[in-house]
Motif scaffolding. Sequence first.
Motif, short mmCIF file in Angstrom:
data_model
loop_
_atom_site.label_atom_id
_atom_site.label_comp_id
_atom_site.label_asym_id
_atom_site.label_seq_id
_atom_site.Cartn_x
_atom_site.Cartn_y
_atom_site.Cartn_z
N VAL A 1 1.11 -1.58 -0.51
CA VAL A 1 0.26 -0.29 -0.16
C VAL A 1 0.66 1.22 0.18
CG1 VAL A 1 -1.58 1.13 1.54
CG2 VAL A 1 -1.85 -1.11 0.67
N SER A 2 1.87 1.56 0.96
CA SER A 2 2.86 2.57 0.86
C SER A 2 3.09 3.14 -0.32
CB SER A 2 3.87 2.23 2.20
OG SER A 2 4.51 0.87 2.04
N ASN A 3 3.72 1.80 -1.15
CA ASN A 3 4.73 2.29 -2.61
C ASN A 3 3.56 1.80 -3.45
OD1 ASN A 3 7.12 1.20 -3.71
ND2 ASN A 3 6.42 -0.23 -4.62
N LEU A 4 2.23 1.97 -3.60
CA LEU A 4 1.78 2.07 -4.31
C LEU A 4 1.84 3.48 -5.67
CD1 LEU A 4 -1.83 0.85 -3.84
CD2 LEU A 4 -0.40 0.16 -5.61
N ARG A 5 1.63 3.86 -6.84
CA ARG A 5 1.69 4.97 -7.25
C ARG A 5 0.58 5.72 -8.38
NH1 ARG A 5 7.19 5.23 -7.26
NH2 ARG A 5 8.07 4.12 -5.71
N CYS A 6 0.75 6.10 -8.73
CA CYS A 6 -1.22 6.40 -9.12
C CYS A 6 -0.91 5.40 -10.21
CB CYS A 6 -1.05 8.28 -9.26
SG CYS A 6 -1.38 9.32 -7.59
N GLY A 7 -0.64 5.11 -10.57
CA GLY A 7 -0.14 4.98 -12.31
C GLY A 7 -0.66 3.33 -12.23
N ASP A 8 -0.80 2.79 -10.78
CA ASP A 8 -0.90 1.56 -10.82
C ASP A 8 -2.17 1.37 -10.58
OD1 ASP A 8 1.61 1.13 -10.47
OD2 ASP A 8 2.15 1.51 -8.17
N LEU A 9 -2.75 2.14 -10.38
CA LEU A 9 -4.26 2.01 -9.90
C LEU A 9 -4.88 2.39 -11.36
CD1 LEU A 9 -4.77 5.37 -7.70
CD2 LEU A 9 -4.51 3.11 -7.37
N LYS B 1 -5.43 15.85 -7.31
CA LYS B 1 -5.30 16.77 -8.11
C LYS B 1 -6.01 18.61 -7.54
CE LYS B 1 -5.62 17.97 -13.28
NZ LYS B 1 -6.37 17.15 -14.76
N GLU B 2 -7.60 18.25 -6.44
CA GLU B 2 -7.71 19.38 -7.08
C GLU B 2 -6.95 20.40 -5.42
OE1 GLU B 2 -11.50 18.21 -5.03
OE2 GLU B 2 -12.69 18.60 -7.54
N GLN B 3 -6.44 19.34 -4.24
CA GLN B 3 -5.43 20.17 -3.84
C GLN B 3 -3.55 20.11 -4.46
OE1 GLN B 3 -6.83 20.10 -0.37
NE2 GLN B 3 -8.29 19.34 -1.79
N GLN B 4 -4.35 19.76 -5.31
CA GLN B 4 -2.69 20.35 -6.42
C GLN B 4 -1.77 19.58 -5.94
OE1 GLN B 4 -2.24 24.12 -5.58
NE2 GLN B 4 -3.02 25.04 -7.44
N GLU B 5 -2.18 18.22 -6.16
CA GLU B 5 -0.76 17.18 -5.29
C GLU B 5 -0.71 16.61 -7.09
OE1 GLU B 5 -2.23 13.80 -2.43
OE2 GLU B 5 -2.17 15.57 -1.13
N ARG B 6 0.18 15.84 -7.00
CA ARG B 6 0.83 15.39 -8.62
C ARG B 6 0.16 14.12 -8.69
NH1 ARG B 6 7.34 16.53 -8.74
NH2 ARG B 6 6.53 19.26 -9.01
N ILE B 7 -0.67 13.82 -9.72
CA ILE B 7 -1.34 12.72 -9.82
C ILE B 7 -0.49 11.28 -10.72
CG2 ILE B 7 -3.00 12.93 -8.24
CD1 ILE B 7 -4.59 13.76 -11.29
N GLY B 8 0.15 11.92 -11.66
CA GLY B 8 1.38 11.10 -12.35
C GLY B 8 1.04 9.77 -12.24
N PRO B 9 1.58 9.33 -13.53
CA PRO B 9 2.18 7.49 -12.90
C PRO B 9 3.05 7.36 -12.03
CG PRO B 9 1.98 7.78 -15.83
CD PRO B 9 2.24 9.60 -14.63
N SER B 10 3.53 8.00 -11.73
CA SER B 10 5.16 8.18 -10.91
C SER B 10 5.03 8.15 -9.78
CB SER B 10 6.70 8.22 -11.17
OG SER B 10 6.82 9.63 -11.55
N ASN B 11 3.93 9.05 -9.76
CA ASN B 11 3.58 9.40 -8.40
C ASN B 11 2.63 8.78 -6.80
OD1 ASN B 11 3.18 12.08 -10.22
ND2 ASN B 11 4.83 12.77 -8.67
N TYR B 12 3.01 8.84 -5.78
CA TYR B 12 2.95 8.66 -4.81
C TYR B 12 1.34 8.38 -4.55
CZ TYR B 12 7.49 6.00 -3.29
OH TYR B 12 8.67 5.14 -3.17
#
Length: 210
Positions: free
Chosen positions: A65-73, A113-124
């Motif tokens: 869970v801790s290692n999941l990246r957005c691109g893993d979804l 995304k609304e919180q301006q957090e990165r949601i790229g494939p490699s982002n946690y």
Amino acid sequence: MHRMVIMNLRAIMDIKYFTEAQVRLLRRTVKDKAVADQSKKNKTGIREWMVIDLITSTGLRVEEVSNLRCGDLKAGYGQCEVFVSRGKGGRSRTVEIPQSLKTHLNQYLKWKKEQQERIGPSNYLFVGQRGPWTAQAIQQLVKKYLKKLGLYERGKSVHALRHSYAVQLYRKKRDLRAVQKQLGHASIQTTQIYADVTKEDIQQQINGLW
């Protein structure tokens, strides 16, 4: 027959797990906290509920869970999966997820995304003020809520939620292969423990016995 039931009970007691009612209580409590935090513009509860929903709906290990990246979804059209790139022993696998979790994950990504957090494939997937959430941070999160609900026991914490998922999944269809695949066990022998009779099954058998 009675001897077999006793032997099976001893086997299932070797693993620590929570009952369906206890997991539902945990989920409801954390979800309620998320709703309250959202109204206060507090981010913590929203992340906590996503973590708990993910663990209890997939049986993922805390490190996974801790290692999941957005691109893993894999939660787009026609997809209901989470990709685990580094499971136990360095093995990767794909875990099927329920529709409810897919919806929650997509809502969570939109919120990030609304919180301006990165949601790229490699982002946690889980990031706090100090950076990506560690496995230890997630363990402490689960422990906090279990203590709050009076469910915490020594040695029965976050990993017991993985066991709880496996027990409940097996009870639903009695399909060991499905449980093995979801949990990422290399051998079916490891999964065999979940085929033993659970305390809930025994309660159903003994209630109204006479």
